[in-house]
Write a protein that holds these residues in place. Sequence first.
Motif, PDB file in Angstrom:
ATOM      1  N   LEU A   1      -4.873  45.402 -20.769  1.00  0.00           N
ATOM      2  CA  LEU A   1      -4.083  44.537 -21.646  1.00  0.00           C
ATOM      3  C   LEU A   1      -2.733  45.140 -21.999  1.00  0.00           C
ATOM      4  O   LEU A   1      -1.778  44.426 -22.272  1.00  0.00           O
TER       5      LEU A   1
ATOM      6  N   THR B   1     -13.193  44.284 -19.485  1.00  0.00           N
ATOM      7  CA  THR B   1     -11.796  44.426 -19.860  1.00  0.00           C
ATOM      8  C   THR B   1     -11.626  45.731 -20.620  1.00  0.00           C
ATOM      9  O   THR B   1     -12.293  45.961 -21.628  1.00  0.00           O
TER      10      THR B   1
ATOM     11  N   ARG C   1      -7.660  40.484 -29.946  1.00  0.00           N
ATOM     12  CA  ARG C   1      -6.889  39.316 -29.480  1.00  0.00           C
ATOM     13  C   ARG C   1      -7.447  38.792 -28.168  1.00  0.00           C
ATOM     14  O   ARG C   1      -7.548  37.580 -27.957  1.00  0.00           O
ATOM     15  N   HIS C   2      -7.798  39.708 -27.280  1.00  0.00           N
ATOM     16  CA  HIS C   2      -8.352  39.305 -25.985  1.00  0.00           C
ATOM     17  C   HIS C   2      -9.658  38.530 -26.169  1.00  0.00           C
ATOM     18  O   HIS C   2      -9.858  37.473 -25.549  1.00  0.00           O
TER      19      HIS C   2
ATOM     20  N   ARG D   1     -10.695  36.957 -28.840  1.00  0.00           N
ATOM     21  CA  ARG D   1     -10.376  35.684 -29.508  1.00  0.00           C
ATOM     22  C   ARG D   1      -9.905  34.639 -28.503  1.00  0.00           C
ATOM     23  O   ARG D   1     -10.283  33.472 -28.568  1.00  0.00           O
ATOM     24  N   ASN D   2      -9.076  35.055 -27.548  1.00  0.00           N
ATOM     25  CA  ASN D   2      -8.498  34.121 -26.586  1.00  0.00           C
ATOM     26  C   ASN D   2      -9.434  33.796 -25.425  1.00  0.00           C
ATOM     27  O   ASN D   2      -9.131  32.920 -24.626  1.00  0.00           O
ATOM     28  N   GLY D   3     -10.547  34.484 -25.325  1.00  0.00           N
ATOM     29  CA  GLY D   3     -11.502  34.255 -24.244  1.00  0.00           C
ATOM     30  C   GLY D   3     -12.451  33.119 -24.564  1.00  0.00           C
ATOM     31  O   GLY D   3     -12.361  32.462 -25.596  1.00  0.00           O
ATOM     32  N   ARG D   4     -13.381  32.935 -23.688  1.00  0.00           N
ATOM     33  CA  ARG D   4     -14.336  31.827 -23.841  1.00  0.00           C
ATOM     34  C   ARG D   4     -15.608  32.240 -24.559  1.00  0.00           C
ATOM     35  O   ARG D   4     -16.515  31.436 -24.739  1.00  0.00           O
TER      36      ARG D   4
ATOM     37  N   TRP E   1      -8.698  38.780 -34.403  1.00  0.00           N
ATOM     38  CA  TRP E   1      -9.348  37.493 -34.118  1.00  0.00           C
ATOM     39  C   TRP E   1      -8.889  36.438 -35.103  1.00  0.00           C
ATOM     40  O   TRP E   1      -8.929  35.254 -34.834  1.00  0.00           O
TER      41      TRP E   1
ATOM     42  N   ARG F   1     -18.221  33.307 -27.424  1.00  0.00           N
ATOM     43  CA  ARG F   1     -18.577  33.134 -28.835  1.00  0.00           C
ATOM     44  C   ARG F   1     -19.927  33.794 -29.031  1.00  0.00           C
ATOM     45  O   ARG F   1     -20.760  33.805 -28.109  1.00  0.00           O
TER      46      ARG F   1
END
Length: 181
Positions: free
Chosen positions: A171, A166, A39-40, A42-45, A70, A47
């Motif tokens: 989280l 991270t 999830r982290h 996916r929500n980050g910048r 994701w 790719r």
Amino acid sequence: MKTLALFRHAKSDWSDARARDFDRPLNERGQRGAIAMGRHIRNGRWRFDRIIASPAVRVAETIETASRAWGRAFPVEWDRRIYLASSATLIDLLREMDGDPESVLMVGHNPGLEDLIFDLVPDDGSSPLREIVERKFPTATFAVLELAIDRWEDLDLGCARLVELTRPRDLDATLGPELPD
């Protein structure tokens, strides 16, 4: 500039003493850690043009579980050389990268991933994140390095800047080390 993300497999299950190291699955905490990290990410910048990974069961399960979080599956290139590889082996593998992708996610094991950070990020006191890695690079940790190179074949020691680190406990505190009663 290239980007290299490193994702250490989540916590594995040691309950079957007869299981080969390669075949160990994730335990329940590992499943939760992979979901949180998926999830982290996916929500980050971030790719990724390419994902390369050790074929060990705990790595495959980490990717599968994180991918569900994701919300999509990703094509993974499985490379046995990543399994318990040294930093030198990982550097060689990255230098041989076909197609020269801009960003790569490597999913694997310690001590290789941790040592790769030590080899690529200068130990000059300028990176507080590197200092955290020096203390511990726990399971399911995600790190991103920006590399001052134009081609993977130019990868060299000290060419990176650690821009994200991270850990699962960052989280969700229940994913951190167990605390004494």
